[in-house]
Design a protein around this motif. Structure first.
Motif: not given
Length: 196
Positions: A3-11, A27-32
């Motif tokens: 089983v492949i599990m995906a995770s999302i790290l939100k910082v 940023s809130s638009t995902g730009e680093i």
């Protein structure tokens, strides 16, 4: 089957564990945004007529440097902390790191110039001595006004921001006119941490 599990790290911010220095902001638009990055652009403040010989750009024998940040004619905003320059045309780096420097100078003259050159020069001892990289072109007027430019490029590993300096010089066979921000610009870009 597995089983492949995906995770999302939100910082929003990534810091080093020891000193809590911010390395990345998201940023809130995902730009680093890399907070230690530097991208800055400078130019001569105006056209300038210079005599033969060698002079330092931005010094009392030349027009001052000007930052291209928020310039009304160019859609450019600097990134991070820019290098600073003094009244002698000498730049100080904002932080250690591997820097890419692009430097272009445009000229015009009604006189032939067997050579018209510019340099990128780096000092590791607060301006006590410089290592120079020179780049040349010729300027021929063909009975009218002649135009030319020289492009220079350098990578430099700034190991101590308090002692490293940069300057840019001009070297001409005879009198010549150095062109303004539309034809002459210098870019500093930090591309990596200091290399040890």
């Amino acid at each position: 089957s597995g089983v492949i599990m995906a995770s999302i790290l939100k910082v929003n911010t990534i810091q080093d564990a020891t000193n809590s220095n911010t390395a990345l902001s998201i940023s809130s638009t995902g730009e680093i945004e890399q907070t230690q990055m530097t991208i800055a652009m400078f130019a001569p403040s105006d056209n300038d007529s210079v005599s033969s010989g060698t002079i330092t750009m931005g010094s009392s024998s030349h027009v001052a440097w000007t930052s291209m940040h928020n310039d009304s004619d160019f859609p450019f905003k600097q990134v991070g902390s820019p290098p600073t320059f003094d009244s002698n045309g000498i730049f100080t780096f904002p932080s250690t790191g591997l820097y890419e420097i692009h430097h272009v100078v445009g000229w015009y003259s009604t006189s032939d110039n067997a050579y018209a050159g510019t340099s990128i020069e780096i000092s590791q001892n607060s301006g006590g001595a410089y290592s120079a990289s020179w780049h040349y072109s010729q300027l021929e007027n063909y009975g009218a006004t002649g135009y030319a430019s020289a492009n220079a490029f350098m990578l430099t590993n700034v190991t101590d921001a308090s002692t490293f300096r940069a300057r840019f010089r001009l070297d001409h066979a005879s009198s010549i006119n150095v062109r303004n921000k539309y034809y002459s610009r210098t870019i500093f870009k930090k591309i990596a941490p200091v290399q040890t």
